[in-house]
Design a protein around this motif. Structure first.
Motif, PDB file in Angstrom:
ATOM      1  N   ALA A   1     -14.119   3.141  -4.362  1.00 49.36           N
ATOM      2  CA  ALA A   1     -14.605   1.761  -4.441  1.00 49.36           C
ATOM      3  C   ALA A   1     -16.100   1.685  -4.152  1.00 49.36           C
ATOM      4  O   ALA A   1     -16.839   0.947  -4.815  1.00 49.36           O
ATOM      5  CB  ALA A   1     -13.825   0.877  -3.462  1.00 49.36           C
ATOM      6  N   LEU A   2     -16.560   2.452  -3.172  1.00 49.80           N
ATOM      7  CA  LEU A   2     -17.982   2.450  -2.830  1.00 49.80           C
ATOM      8  C   LEU A   2     -18.823   3.007  -3.969  1.00 49.80           C
ATOM      9  O   LEU A   2     -19.850   2.417  -4.355  1.00 49.80           O
ATOM     10  CB  LEU A   2     -18.205   3.268  -1.561  1.00 49.80           C
TER      11      LEU A   2
ATOM     12  N   GLY B   1     -19.413  -7.293  -7.891  1.00 49.94           N
ATOM     13  CA  GLY B   1     -18.539  -6.186  -8.264  1.00 49.94           C
ATOM     14  C   GLY B   1     -17.889  -5.534  -7.061  1.00 49.94           C
ATOM     15  O   GLY B   1     -16.727  -5.114  -7.120  1.00 49.94           O
ATOM     16  N   GLY B   2     -18.621  -5.439  -5.951  1.00 50.87           N
ATOM     17  CA  GLY B   2     -18.058  -4.849  -4.746  1.00 50.87           C
ATOM     18  C   GLY B   2     -16.930  -5.676  -4.169  1.00 50.87           C
ATOM     19  O   GLY B   2     -15.923  -5.135  -3.681  1.00 50.87           O
ATOM     20  N   ILE B   3     -17.068  -6.999  -4.199  1.00 44.93           N
ATOM     21  CA  ILE B   3     -15.988  -7.863  -3.700  1.00 44.93           C
ATOM     22  C   ILE B   3     -14.724  -7.640  -4.514  1.00 44.93           C
ATOM     23  O   ILE B   3     -13.611  -7.523  -3.963  1.00 44.93           O
ATOM     24  CB  ILE B   3     -16.426  -9.342  -3.752  1.00 44.93           C
ATOM     25  N   LEU B   4     -14.861  -7.557  -5.834  1.00 42.68           N
ATOM     26  CA  LEU B   4     -13.694  -7.314  -6.685  1.00 42.68           C
ATOM     27  C   LEU B   4     -13.033  -5.981  -6.353  1.00 42.68           C
ATOM     28  O   LEU B   4     -11.800  -5.868  -6.371  1.00 42.68           O
ATOM     29  CB  LEU B   4     -14.110  -7.325  -8.157  1.00 42.68           C
ATOM     30  N   ARG B   5     -13.819  -4.970  -6.038  1.00 45.02           N
ATOM     31  CA  ARG B   5     -13.275  -3.634  -5.840  1.00 45.02           C
ATOM     32  C   ARG B   5     -12.709  -3.424  -4.438  1.00 45.02           C
ATOM     33  O   ARG B   5     -11.755  -2.663  -4.268  1.00 45.02           O
ATOM     34  CB  ARG B   5     -14.368  -2.605  -6.158  1.00 45.02           C
TER      35      ARG B   5
ATOM     36  N   LEU C   1     -10.752  11.543  -9.710  1.00 48.48           N
ATOM     37  CA  LEU C   1     -12.059  12.178  -9.766  1.00 48.48           C
ATOM     38  C   LEU C   1     -13.002  11.545 -10.784  1.00 48.48           C
ATOM     39  O   LEU C   1     -14.214  11.728 -10.701  1.00 48.48           O
ATOM     40  CB  LEU C   1     -11.902  13.670 -10.103  1.00 48.48           C
ATOM     41  N   ASP C   2     -12.465  10.796 -11.735  1.00 45.93           N
ATOM     42  CA  ASP C   2     -13.267  10.345 -12.871  1.00 45.93           C
ATOM     43  C   ASP C   2     -14.422   9.440 -12.454  1.00 45.93           C
ATOM     44  O   ASP C   2     -15.513   9.511 -13.034  1.00 45.93           O
ATOM     45  CB  ASP C   2     -12.369   9.622 -13.872  1.00 45.93           C
ATOM     46  N   ILE C   3     -14.212   8.577 -11.480  1.00 44.17           N
ATOM     47  CA  ILE C   3     -15.269   7.647 -11.075  1.00 44.17           C
ATOM     48  C   ILE C   3     -16.437   8.400 -10.440  1.00 44.17           C
ATOM     49  O   ILE C   3     -17.596   8.013 -10.607  1.00 44.17           O
ATOM     50  CB  ILE C   3     -14.704   6.574 -10.107  1.00 44.17           C
TER      51      ILE C   3
ATOM     52  N   MET D   1     -15.608  13.848  -1.272  1.00 42.82           N
ATOM     53  CA  MET D   1     -16.006  12.444  -1.213  1.00 42.82           C
ATOM     54  C   MET D   1     -14.811  11.555  -0.874  1.00 42.82           C
ATOM     55  O   MET D   1     -14.923  10.616  -0.075  1.00 42.82           O
ATOM     56  CB  MET D   1     -16.647  12.028  -2.539  1.00 42.82           C
ATOM     57  N   ILE D   2     -13.665  11.848  -1.458  1.00 45.69           N
ATOM     58  CA  ILE D   2     -12.444  11.117  -1.095  1.00 45.69           C
ATOM     59  C   ILE D   2     -12.119  11.362   0.373  1.00 45.69           C
ATOM     60  O   ILE D   2     -11.744  10.442   1.122  1.00 45.69           O
ATOM     61  CB  ILE D   2     -11.275  11.547  -1.997  1.00 45.69           C
TER      62      ILE D   2
END
Length: 475
Positions: free
Chosen positions: A111-112, A15-19, A157-159, A91-92
């Motif tokens: 992404a993280l 999943g991290g590679i995709l993101r 912000l949703d994530i 966080m951003i």
């Protein structure tokens, strides 16, 4: 046990590679990034949100960072009125601080966090089902979901809200297991009580309160989860005491569990939420700060009281904004339609001539869930409701923890001379639900006075699959 971590980590890596792959594309300001990436940069620069110049987005995309409106001595004109708490933007801003004010920098944190949420979900699902395969499958579904993928690659912000709610959910899962283990220990070694024991400091529940505070510090909608999770956790406590056979389980939960729940879901979230506003309290340029008034007397107590008064007034303004926001538009959708994917959200679109092997080219980012996952989830939801009604399985009813790791046992058949209960020496592998120790030892007493006498059970003979929430002892 090793695969319980290796499997979820491999799914998380996928999943991290995709993101993270080409995270800086599109090289443009996407959707509401125009608000949050600038607010985030203002937070790491000034501690609070400042008003930006006109066409600040163009300045940023050309490599400039001098985007602040000049206000001179008129501090109030520099303060930006924002309607969401600051944590998500902090966080951003962490990504912008590391990688700079560019698309990759302001999307890095999303992404993280999106990648970490895959790991948390896989581990939680594994704990709930006791199956590494099912846990990895749950993580894989999240890794492949289109809406999660888009939100993980966009500085919105949703994530972050989703992450902290999921983290709180995971903490309550662990707390549920730990509380039941403590009840088992008490049941085996302590005198009889109609209420049951106090379960000591429950650090996982406190951690859940911190996570829920952080969810509210991203968006106020996290408050709904705080209320729901607090009620759910207390009901779990009462249900555990009732399943143990105590005469007054709900009074016991009220007396023994509610005080600490008040700390975990009341005091701790308030302190953690206020901590995220430290930038506003520590600077003079926040919206509605009234710094000159707060510092006019030189009295620290007056400074604190007046600062809180200004902060509460600001929060009330935000509340009135949200409660009165009813402006309609042609692309609006009702909440009931969201699971049906009837109105996807167009995050980004760019049309241009040539460059893609055709005369006219288009580039778009569409926020929509993967249909096979979402429609399958709707069917699964109906099935789970039916399952819960018929079996009262807490997982089917949306409960967020598994049964005790072990409660049934095989061991000595003679009661303890001190407690009057049967001693247990070997955990019964399959009796992981509410088949309590003294019920599972042949020839022993049934334990403390109960609401209704339990039927004796014989451990060691599994009568159902290992993920069944009902007792697996054959009667």
């Amino acid at each position: 046990m090793l695969w319980g971590w290796i499997g979820p980590l491999l799914v998380t890596l996928f999943g991290g590679i995709l993101r993270f792959l080409q995270l800086g594309d599109p090289k443009a300001v996407v959707f509401d990034e125009t608000y949050y990436m600038k607010d985030a940069f203002s937070l790491i620069t000034h501690g609070v949100e400042h008003v930006t110049i006109k066409d600040a987005d163009k300045t940023i995309m050309s490599g400039g960072t001098d985007i602040w409106q000049a206000c001179g001595q008129q501090i109030d004109k520099c303060a930006s009125y924002v309607v969401h708490p600051p944590l998500g933007k902090w966080m951003i801003g962490a990504g912008e601080w590391i990688f700079g004010l560019n698309p990759f920098g302001w999307r890095f944190a999303a992404a993280l966090i999106g990648t970490l949420s895959i790991l948390i979900l896989a581990r939680v699902a594994r704990r709930m089902t006791r199956s590494t395969l099912l846990g990895c499958f749950a993580g894989l579904l999240l890794a492949l979901d289109g809406l999660h993928f888009v939100l993980s690659r966009t500085a919105l912000l949703d994530i972050f809200l989703m992450f902290w709610v999921l983290a709180a959910f995971a903490c309550l899962v662990a707390d549920r297991d730990q509380a039941r283990e403590r009840l088992v220990t008490w049941y085996e070694h302590s005198p009889v009580s109609v209420y049951g024991p106090s379960l000591g400091i429950r650090w996982w529940r406190i951690a859940a309160g911190v996570c829920l505070a952080f969810a509210m510090s991203v968006k106020w909608s996290g408050l709904a989860f705080l209320v729901a999770f607090a009620a759910m956790s207390l009901l779990w406590d009462a249900g555990a005491r009732r399943a143990l056979g105590l005469r007054r389980p709900y009074v016991g939960a009220f007396n023994k569990d509610l005080p600490q729940a008040t700390l975990a879901f009341g005091v701790v979230p308030f302190v953690a939420y206020m901590a995220t506003w430290i930038g506003w309290f520590a600077t003079a340029t926040g919206y509605g700060r009234n710094w000159d008034q707060a510092t006019s007397s030189g009295n620290p107590l007056f400074f604190l009281v007046d600062s809180m008064r200004s902060w509460i007034h600001y929060q009330w303004q935000v509340f009135t904004f949200h409660s009165g926001l009813e402006t309609p538009h042609n692309y609006m959708s009702e909440p009931w339609s969201w699971p049906l994917l009837l109105r996807p959200v167009a995050f980004y679109y760019e049309g241009k001539k040539g460059g893609c092997g055709a005369t006219d080219c288009s580039e778009a980012v569409l926020g929509v869930g993967t249909p096979v996952i979402w429609f399958g989830a709707l069917a699964a939801l109906v099935a789970l409701i039916a399952w819960y009604v018929s079996s009262r399985d807490w997982r089917a009813g949306g409960r967020c923890c598994s049964a005790t790791r072990w409660a049934g046992c095989r061991g000595s058949t003679s009661p303890s001379p001190t407690t009057g209960r049967c001693s247990c020496s070997t955990p019964c592998r399959w009796c992981r639900s509410w088949c309590w120790p003294s019920r599972c030892v042949r020839g022993c007493s049934s334990g403390p006075p109960r609401r209704r006498p339990p039927a004796p059970c014989r451990c060691g003979v599994p009568s159902g699959p290992p993920w069944s929430a009902r007792s697996r002892c054959s009667r």
